[in-house]
Scaffold this motif. Structure first.
Motif, short mmCIF file in Angstrom:
data_model
loop_
_atom_site.label_atom_id
_atom_site.label_comp_id
_atom_site.label_asym_id
_atom_site.label_seq_id
_atom_site.Cartn_x
_atom_site.Cartn_y
_atom_site.Cartn_z
N VAL A 146 -6.34 -6.78 0.32
CA VAL A 146 -5.25 -7.66 0.72
C VAL A 146 -4.35 -6.97 1.75
O VAL A 146 -3.96 -7.56 2.77
CB VAL A 146 -4.41 -8.09 -0.51
N ILE A 147 -4.04 -5.70 1.50
CA ILE A 147 -3.18 -4.95 2.42
C ILE A 147 -3.83 -4.86 3.79
O ILE A 147 -3.18 -5.11 4.82
CB ILE A 147 -2.88 -3.56 1.84
N TYR A 148 -5.11 -4.51 3.82
CA TYR A 148 -5.82 -4.40 5.10
C TYR A 148 -5.84 -5.75 5.82
O TYR A 148 -5.62 -5.83 7.05
CB TYR A 148 -7.24 -3.90 4.86
N LEU A 191 7.49 -1.54 -0.01
CA LEU A 191 8.48 -2.38 0.67
C LEU A 191 7.78 -3.09 1.82
O LEU A 191 7.42 -2.48 2.83
CB LEU A 191 9.63 -1.52 1.19
N CYS A 192 7.57 -4.37 1.64
CA CYS A 192 6.95 -5.21 2.67
C CYS A 192 8.08 -5.78 3.52
O CYS A 192 8.98 -6.45 3.00
CB CYS A 192 6.15 -6.33 2.01
N GLN A 193 8.04 -5.53 4.83
CA GLN A 193 9.17 -5.95 5.65
C GLN A 193 8.77 -6.12 7.11
O GLN A 193 7.73 -5.63 7.56
CB GLN A 193 10.31 -4.94 5.55
N ALA A 253 3.56 -14.42 2.93
CA ALA A 253 2.14 -14.55 2.61
C ALA A 253 1.56 -13.23 2.13
O ALA A 253 0.76 -13.20 1.18
CB ALA A 253 1.38 -15.05 3.84
N PHE A 254 1.93 -12.14 2.77
CA PHE A 254 1.47 -10.81 2.39
C PHE A 254 1.88 -10.51 0.95
O PHE A 254 1.06 -10.16 0.09
CB PHE A 254 2.09 -9.80 3.37
N TYR A 255 3.15 -10.65 0.66
CA TYR A 255 3.69 -10.34 -0.67
C TYR A 255 3.07 -11.25 -1.73
O TYR A 255 2.68 -10.80 -2.81
CB TYR A 255 5.20 -10.52 -0.61
N ALA A 256 2.96 -12.54 -1.42
CA ALA A 256 2.42 -13.50 -2.39
C ALA A 256 0.98 -13.18 -2.74
O ALA A 256 0.59 -13.25 -3.93
CB ALA A 256 2.52 -14.91 -1.82
N ASN A 268 13.23 -18.41 -6.37
CA ASN A 268 12.67 -19.69 -5.94
C ASN A 268 11.28 -19.87 -6.55
O ASN A 268 10.37 -19.08 -6.27
CB ASN A 268 12.59 -19.70 -4.41
N PRO A 269 11.08 -20.89 -7.37
CA PRO A 269 9.77 -21.09 -7.99
C PRO A 269 8.64 -21.32 -6.98
O PRO A 269 7.46 -21.17 -7.32
CB PRO A 269 9.97 -22.31 -8.89
N ALA A 270 8.98 -21.65 -5.75
CA ALA A 270 7.94 -21.79 -4.73
C ALA A 270 7.32 -20.45 -4.39
O ALA A 270 6.18 -20.38 -3.93
CB ALA A 270 8.53 -22.42 -3.47
N TYR A 271 8.07 -19.36 -4.62
CA TYR A 271 7.57 -18.02 -4.32
C TYR A 271 7.40 -17.16 -5.56
O TYR A 271 6.70 -16.15 -5.51
CB TYR A 271 8.54 -17.33 -3.35
N ASN A 272 8.03 -17.52 -6.65
CA ASN A 272 7.89 -16.80 -7.91
C ASN A 272 7.44 -17.78 -8.98
O ASN A 272 8.25 -18.48 -9.59
CB ASN A 272 9.22 -16.15 -8.31
#
Length: 529
Positions: free
Chosen positions: A385-387, A431-433, A451-454, A484-488
């Motif tokens: 996923v990270i790559y 830390l994704c930023q 998208a990356f974090y999700a 936000n339930p859309a992201y969590n």
């Protein structure tokens, strides 16, 4: 920044302020934003204060007129908690920046406006001691310390709050009366719960911090040179990079697995690796390279061997050529001279790193940040996923990244309930930023970070829930998407990610010390129902 060894109060002529800055004042435009230009406030006024009494007066006036109040020290809040349309009065603490030794408390007094580099300079040049806090020079002590605060010396000396002896806070009681309260580490102190809430509870929750007193819990006597940790006299610094052109997916995965595996194996208190603090800046492919930075306390007997062993383990099975750090590496600017490890005086290294963070100190940038604590090394699915996201063509931004930051070591020697900072069994932070310049770039950057974090935490509802592999999020890197339930979509609320099992106790402190909920923001501690 003012430094003194006296506890004598300043005279009225010596105290800064109070000054009121309103929209027609030329200073107003400077104050409506912090470091993240995504957030722009429009308060009725800024109250520039210089003493505890001025803060009491400013809070009392806001309460009397029913105006929403917020507090700023350094301006590094990642969300809109201060620069928010609902906030009508901002109390600016930036000029309350004194640092001194208080013989009555047998501790160092630090005002919230003290910037970290200045704080370190005063403590070290005056008394040869330090606080194991962050590396960015312009972060204010006010928010940094109460949120937990970690940095390059934390693996050896713990979090900033592990050295918090007392705190002075302006609070508002049920009758609407503002007053200053001092709370200490002493468990017999009737205000002890307020001290505990400031050992990781975060800013803007209970009142306005007007002073910290710092003293390590094992310190004895009255000698200020033994009240806080002594930094090493020298440090070994090493910075290298790997060109993306040389990193196949397999090589990239091996590099990241090696780094996070070392962090996991050396995460226990007293580990032989606690003297080493390393970060891995996984820049987006458009940057051209990824970078590794390592710092070793030079006073340990095996400093060179510890660094050499770490670098050998990092490079094991990674055939990409090691290069100088000639471009940016995460938040760091170029440091090509460190491709061969250098031994520098400790404070030289502090200044080098503190002033070489262009992403953090550039006040014209926009940004988004998402954090995670990790207990275990990334597995193969994580690495894929990270790559995928770091090589994605949906974004072309050299300042988009995943930072892997040091944690663990003696941070993990403290019980999770002893302070409000509960993350005491993690190995590293992620830390994704992303940082960018114009509003027109908002959509693509926010979409990439989200998208990356999700996807990285898809198996646990899009967030790093506390379990055997991950351990929640850092309150000093606030992220309103967690609410936000859309992201969590996990069953763990935002406060369970920041505070874990300590949240109910924080709510009780809130009920006692801020019963009218004067101090609030989008993710403030709520009153118990």
């Amino acid at each position: 920044m003012k430094a003194t060894t006296s506890t004598a109060p300043l005279t009225a002529a010596e105290v800064f302020g109070p000054f009121t800055v309103e929209p027609d004042d030329p200073r107003y435009g400077e104050l409506i934003t912090g470091n993240n230009q995504r957030w722009v406030g429009s308060p009725d006024c800024f109250q520039m204060v210089g003493s505890t009494q001025q803060v009491v007066d400013a809070v009392q006036a806001a309460v009397k007129t029913g105006k929403r109040v917020a507090v700023r020290s350094g301006g590094h809040c990642y969300e809109d908690f201060v620069s928010n349309a609902d906030v009508r009065v901002v109390i600016d603490m930036s000029e309350m920046d004194s640092v001194w030794y208080d013989p009555n408390m047998k501790a160092f007094a630090v005002e919230p406006g003290a910037r970290l580099l200045n704080l370190y300079a005063t403590l070290y040049k005056g008394w040869g001691v330090t606080l194991p806090g962050g590396r960015c020079y312009s972060v204010g002590a006010g928010g940094h310390i109460c949120g937990g605060g970690d940095g390059p010396l934390s693996r050896r000396h713990g979090l900033t709050v592990d050295h918090l002896h007392a705190v002075e806070v302006v609070v508002v009681d049920q009758a609407g009366r503002a007053r200053a309260v001092v709370a200490t580490r002493d468990p017999n102190d009737p205000n002890h719960d307020l001290w505990w809430a400031h050992t990781g509870g975060g800013g803007g929750n209970f009142g306005v911090i007007t002073r910290y007193w710092l003293r390590s819990p094992n310190a004895t006597g009255t000698d200020p040179t033994t009240a806080l940790p002594k930094p090493p006299s020298t440090v070994l610094l090493n910075g290298v990079s790997f060109a993306w052109a040389d990193l196949t997916q397999a090589r990239f995965a091996r590099l990241v697995k090696n780094f996070t595996g070392w962090q996991e194996r050396n995460s226990a208190p007293g580990s032989p690796g606690v003297a080493l603090s390393a970060s891995l800046a996984l820049n987006h492919r458009s940057n051209g390279s990824v970078g590794m930075f390592a710092q070793v306390d030079g006073d340990v007997a095996n400093a060179e061997r510890l660094l050499a062993t770490f670098v050998t383990e990092l490079r094991d099975g990674v055939s990409a050529q090691v290069q100088p750090m000639s471009g940016s590496a995460g938040e760091y600017g170029p440091m090509p001279q460190l491709v061969t490890a250098q031994r520098l005086p400790w404070f030289h290294s502090v200044r080098l790193l503190a002033t070489n963070s262009p992403m953090l100190t550039n006040p014209t940038l926009r940004a988004d940040h998402k954090s995670a604590y990790h207990r275990k090394a990334f597995n193969d699915a994580d690495l894929a996923v990270i790559y995928k996201h770091l090589t994605s063509t949906t974004i072309d931004n050299p300042n988009a990244m995943l930072l892997l930051l040091p944690y663990g070591g003696n941070i993990n020697a403290v019980d999770p309930t002893a302070t409000a900072a509960p993350h005491r069994n993690s190995a590293y932070q992620a830390l994704c930023q992303s940082f960018w310049s114009t509003p027109g770039e908002d959509a693509e950057n926010l979409a990439w970070v989200r998208a990356f974090y999700a996807e990285l935490y898809a198996s646990t509802g899009g967030v790093p829930v506390p379990n055997d592999r991950t351990d929640g999020c850092y309150v000093n890197y606030p992220d309103t998407d967690l609410s936000n339930p859309a992201y969590n979509s996990s069953q763990v609320p935002w406060h369970g990610l920041y505070y874990k099992g300590n949240y109910a106790r924080l709510q009780q402190v809130k009920a006692r010390w801020d019963p009218k909920n004067i101090f609030r923001h989008a993710q403030s501690v709520t009153l118990p129902s």
